[in-house]
Design an enzyme around this catalytic site. Structure first.
Site, PDB file in Angstrom:
ATOM      1  N   LYS A 108       0.856  -1.191   0.000  1.00 18.51           N
ATOM      2  CA  LYS A 108       0.000   0.000   0.000  1.00 18.51           C
ATOM      3  C   LYS A 108       0.892   1.240   0.000  1.00 18.51           C
ATOM      4  CE  LYS A 108      -3.906   1.811   2.781  1.00 18.51           C
ATOM      5  NZ  LYS A 108      -4.661   1.579   4.043  1.00 18.51           N
ATOM      6  N   SER A 189      -9.526   1.401   3.163  1.00 21.20           N
ATOM      7  CA  SER A 189      -8.693   2.217   2.302  1.00 21.20           C
ATOM      8  C   SER A 189      -7.626   1.407   1.574  1.00 21.20           C
ATOM      9  CB  SER A 189      -8.018   3.333   3.109  1.00 21.20           C
ATOM     10  OG  SER A 189      -7.121   2.776   4.062  1.00 21.20           O
ATOM     11  N   SER A 213      -9.796  -0.915   7.192  1.00 21.65           N
ATOM     12  CA  SER A 213      -9.119  -0.712   5.907  1.00 21.65           C
ATOM     13  C   SER A 213      -8.443  -1.939   5.317  1.00 21.65           C
ATOM     14  CB  SER A 213      -8.102   0.426   6.013  1.00 21.65           C
ATOM     15  OG  SER A 213      -8.776   1.658   5.984  1.00 21.65           O
TER      16      SER A 213
END
Ligand code: NAG
Ligand code: NAG
Length: 504
Positions: A108, A189, A213
């Site tokens: 990420k 996310s 997330s």
């Protein structure tokens, strides 16, 4: 004659083409959905090299990413790292056939890498910033021999910029797309990590979770995500929301892969003090030993019944009922109709109040330690967005969460009260329910909000697909350090159900 001659050619050519297609298809078929163990075995039997594997994924990214936008940057050194892994394996360097050696991983974009890639949380505001060092988890991945394939897109600033921006959107790469149904929410996310892993653009990936997330995008993209106990994995070098809740975890296609990745990233890092306390939870011999087919035997599972009320979707409710039956058949004891006390905290704004103040402190300290950066404070980020309204879609989405955070002034009376309530919910609600019922885990479709405030772990396993082909999952969550038990439960459930299938 011509006719006789042309006949076999006419016949052989398509056959040859078919043969070529089927051999390339069978290689890519064997790589598609391959687990870490499959890949290690193929390396060992010399059927596959890391270079071939990286080239396969780079090609998939080239083909699919223009539509899916799960990858924000590809590592220009990925093939170089693959060649290095291949050389080490050939020379039988110790460790070259274990762990994540030669396995490509996607990170990420809020996880720092000290290499040619940027670390920006999806925002142009951080483009060109230079991090002082690899994030703690990245240093561990490199030691485990993993190949850093690239950075995954995300909901910008891990979705702590704007309450109006959709999940999966960030300034730098636009809208991430759910590969199972292009009009479905990819959730965030850690959207790009989930999208890319689900669509076989990489072997395994890392996400981060503050509140949902990892678990939510795993749920929505039919993959396995582990949200580790806070502190089990280092947050050093991760663009923060709040150190009280942030955690880094694996997002993979199988429970086994997630256990392999957790083995590589969990552990002590003196740059993140929370890892000192949490390292007591790491079992000797790591997490792989808990991949047991009979892992559900004797487990006491608490059903958060209110979470399974799918009034508008009886088919969904039926699928979960079927899963409960499977859990029982595998030897689990289900304790039904449980509710957590102090549930009002879940719908309160205590989390936002506490997190806003913590975010400002943590982000400013992250930005301060950068070697070079266009922005040095939350205030600078807000100003950057205002100066670049088109790049950052400021007119559409605004930046209300950044503004609210900027308006805070440390941990005051209001924040202390909020923190006390979050703790009361966690200890006198969630923990008490588990202890009083002697549970190994609580079960809900998506449990992330329950486990957010006080650092509890959870895991998502694919559970089905709705009428629009959109995946859904099932979550198991426990007390701090319960990862071994959660992995046993999840693995046993996964092997009994095998719900995951690739999107195409
Ligand atoms: C990092 O960002 C710079 C722009 O500042 C860009 O030129 C570069 O290509 C990016 N790195 C990668 C690996 O994409
Ligand atoms: C995707 O979801 C939409 C509803 O959002 C639905 O109308 C459509 O049929 C779905 N597509 C597929 C391929 O299932």
């Amino acid at each position: 004659m011509a006719k006789n001659f042309s006949y076999p050619i006419f016949c052989v050519f398509p056959l040859l083409l078919l043969f070529l297609l089927s051999t390339t298809a069978s290689r890519s078929h064997s790589i598609r959905e391959a687990t870490v163990q499959d890949l290690q075995l193929a390396f060992e039997q010399k059927r596959l090299t890391s270079r071939q594997l990286v080239k396969f994924y780079l090609n998939e990214i080239r083909k699919l990413n223009p539509y899916l936008r799960g990858v924000i940057e590809v590592n220009p050194d990925a093939l170089y790292q693959a060649d290095k892994a291949d050389r080490e394996r050939k020379a039988k360097v110790p460790g070259s056939l274990v762990g994540l050696h030669g396995i490509p991983i996607l990170l990420k974009d809020n996880i720092a890498t000290k290499d040619k890639m940027n670390t920006t949380a999806g925002s142009y505001a951080l483009l060109g910033s230079i991090v002082p060092r690899d994030a703690g988890v990245v240093a561990k991945l490199r030691r485990a021999g993993a190949i850093i394939l690239g950075k995954a897109s995300l909901s910008e600033w891990a979705h702590w910029r704007s309450s109006k921006a959709p999940s999966g959107w960030c300034g730098r790469s636009g809208y991430g797309v759910n590969p199972y149904n292009f009009s479905a929410d990819p959730c965030g996310s850690s959207s790009g990590s989930a999208i890319s892993t689900a669509a076989n653009m990489v072997a395994v990936s890392l996400g981060t979770e503050t509140d949902g997330s990892i678990l939510c995008p795993s749920f929505g993209n039919s993959i396995v995500g582990i949200k580790p106990t806070v502190g089990l994995t280092s947050r050093a070098g991760v663009i923060p929301i709040t150190p009280r809740q942030d955690t880094v975890g694996p997002m993979c296609r199988t429970v086994a892969d997630a256990a392999y990745v957790l083995d590589a990233i969990a552990g002590l890092d003196y740059s993140d003090k929370a890892t000192i306390e949490a390292s007591k939870y790491i079992p000797r011999g790591g997490y792989k030993q808990f991949l047991k087919l009979d892992g559900l035997k004797g487990k006491r599972l608490g059903i958060l019944r209110s979470q399974f009320a799918f009034n508008g979707e009886p088919a969904l409710a039926k699928t979960y009922e079927h899963h409960f039956k499977t859990l029982r058949q595998q030897g689990a004891v289900l304790i039904d109709n449980l509710e957590v006390e102090h549930q009002d905290v879940l719908s309160s704004n205590y989390e936002t109040i506490a997190t806003n103040a913590e975010f400002k402190l943590a982000l400013n300290s992250y930005l301060n330690q950068l070697v070079k950066s266009p922005v040095r404070s939350l205030k600078d980020v807000i100003a950057f967005n205002n100066r670049n309204p088109d790049l950052e879609k400021v007119k559409e989405y605004g930046q209300d969460l950044l503004l609210e955070a900027e308006a805070t002034n440390g941990i005051g009376e209001k924040e202390r009260k909020a923190l006390l309530n979050l703790e009361k919910y966690s200890k006198d609600g969630y923990e008490k329910l588990i202890r009083n019922n002697k549970l190994d885990a609580l079960v809900a479709p998506l449990i992330s909000h329950y486990i957010a405030y006080n650092g509890y772990p959870g895991i998502n396993v694919p559970a089905g697909y709705d009428k629009d082909g959109v995946p859904f999952g099932i979550n198991f969550a426990g007390l701090k350090g319960s990862e071994p038990t959660l992995i046993e439960i999840a693995y046993s459930f996964e092997q009994a159900t095998k719900v995951r299938r690739p999107p195409f």
